[in-house]
Design an enzyme around this catalytic site. Sequence first.
Site, mmCIF file in Angstrom:
data_model
loop_
_atom_site.group_PDB
_atom_site.id
_atom_site.type_symbol
_atom_site.label_atom_id
_atom_site.label_comp_id
_atom_site.label_asym_id
_atom_site.label_seq_id
_atom_site.Cartn_x
_atom_site.Cartn_y
_atom_site.Cartn_z
ATOM 1 N N LYS A 36 0.819 -1.214 0.000
ATOM 2 C CA LYS A 36 0.000 0.000 0.000
ATOM 3 C C LYS A 36 0.862 1.277 0.000
ATOM 4 O O LYS A 36 2.054 1.233 0.298
ATOM 5 C CB LYS A 36 -0.925 -0.014 1.227
ATOM 6 N N TYR A 92 -12.556 -1.998 -3.902
ATOM 7 C CA TYR A 92 -13.092 -2.103 -2.542
ATOM 8 C C TYR A 92 -14.617 -1.997 -2.513
ATOM 9 O O TYR A 92 -15.188 -1.669 -1.458
ATOM 10 C CB TYR A 92 -12.466 -1.041 -1.647
ATOM 11 N N ASN A 101 -1.919 0.082 6.868
ATOM 12 C CA ASN A 101 -1.444 -1.212 7.362
ATOM 13 C C ASN A 101 -0.553 -1.962 6.376
ATOM 14 O O ASN A 101 -0.479 -3.183 6.414
ATOM 15 C CB ASN A 101 -2.625 -2.065 7.839
ATOM 16 N N HIS A 133 -2.186 -5.422 1.539
ATOM 17 C CA HIS A 133 -3.505 -6.021 1.369
ATOM 18 C C HIS A 133 -3.324 -7.452 0.898
ATOM 19 O O HIS A 133 -2.362 -7.755 0.188
ATOM 20 C CB HIS A 133 -4.320 -5.257 0.315
ATOM 21 N N GLU A 135 -10.063 -10.308 -7.683
ATOM 22 C CA GLU A 135 -9.079 -9.225 -7.571
ATOM 23 C C GLU A 135 -7.970 -9.368 -8.617
ATOM 24 O O GLU A 135 -7.576 -8.377 -9.246
ATOM 25 C CB GLU A 135 -8.505 -9.200 -6.151
HETATM 26 P P1 CMP Z 1 -7.496 -4.472 3.427
HETATM 27 O O1 CMP Z 1 -7.013 -5.859 3.604
HETATM 28 O O2 CMP Z 1 -6.870 -3.684 2.340
HETATM 29 O O3 CMP Z 1 -9.075 -4.491 3.185
HETATM 30 C C1 CMP Z 1 -9.926 -3.447 3.582
HETATM 31 C C2 CMP Z 1 -9.195 -2.388 4.325
HETATM 32 O O4 CMP Z 1 -10.008 -1.499 5.040
HETATM 33 C C3 CMP Z 1 -8.343 -3.033 5.384
HETATM 34 O O5 CMP Z 1 -7.265 -3.682 4.777
HETATM 35 C C4 CMP Z 1 -8.004 -1.870 6.284
HETATM 36 O O6 CMP Z 1 -6.798 -1.234 5.940
HETATM 37 C C5 CMP Z 1 -9.166 -0.940 6.023
HETATM 38 N N1 CMP Z 1 -9.930 -0.764 7.243
HETATM 39 C C6 CMP Z 1 -10.586 -1.693 7.941
HETATM 40 N N2 CMP Z 1 -11.163 -1.145 9.016
HETATM 41 C C7 CMP Z 1 -10.862 0.161 8.999
HETATM 42 C C8 CMP Z 1 -11.155 1.246 9.843
HETATM 43 N N3 CMP Z 1 -11.906 1.075 10.943
HETATM 44 N N4 CMP Z 1 -10.675 2.454 9.503
HETATM 45 C C9 CMP Z 1 -9.931 2.627 8.387
HETATM 46 N N5 CMP Z 1 -9.623 1.623 7.544
HETATM 47 C C10 CMP Z 1 -10.077 0.412 7.856
#
Ligand code: CMP
Length: 138
Positions: free
Chosen positions: A12, A52, A115, A118, A129
């Site tokens: 990311k 998403y 984070n 993904h 995806e």
């Molecule tokens: P990802 O695996 O990319 O899939 C969905 C993403 O939403 C997840 O990782 C998180 O980074 C993001 N996400 C989930 N919960 C929250 C939250 N409460 N606030 C912001 N981002 C979120």
Amino acid sequence: MHNLERTFAIIKPDAVLADYSDDILNMIEENGFDILAVRPHHWTREQAEQFYAIHKNRPFFGELVDFMISGPLVMLVLEKENAVAAWRDLMGATNPDEAAAGTIRNLYGANIGHNATHGSDSLENAKIEIGQFFPELV
Ligand code: CMP
């Protein structure tokens, strides 16, 4: 028994900006994944919203899309036995505060939104995806 799978992964924008891409790619290779595709890209808003779409009614959807188009990312197709679960294990929990020591999100993630990586959450979603960006690899 062989259960060779493919999964879709993203380094990311937070991790790319912090220059963690090479470290993350090294961890992927050290853990026995074959990297079938690696493509740096800067998503459009439309690409992020499509990717998403499953989260479009969540309160964090706008924030998530804004973040994912805030800078370049790296899209990956990974292949390994049980790749979907294996990649999720290597990433650790979605929230870096809960990710096990030594996992990618523990090492490189800042918070639940930023984070680092993904990964597809199921084989079915992995095909969807991968298909959005690498239809030849589904
Ligand atoms: P990802 O695996 O990319 O899939 C969905 C993403 O939403 C997840 O990782 C998180 O980074 C993001 N996400 C989930 N919960 C929250 C939250 N409460 N606030 C912001 N981002 C979120």
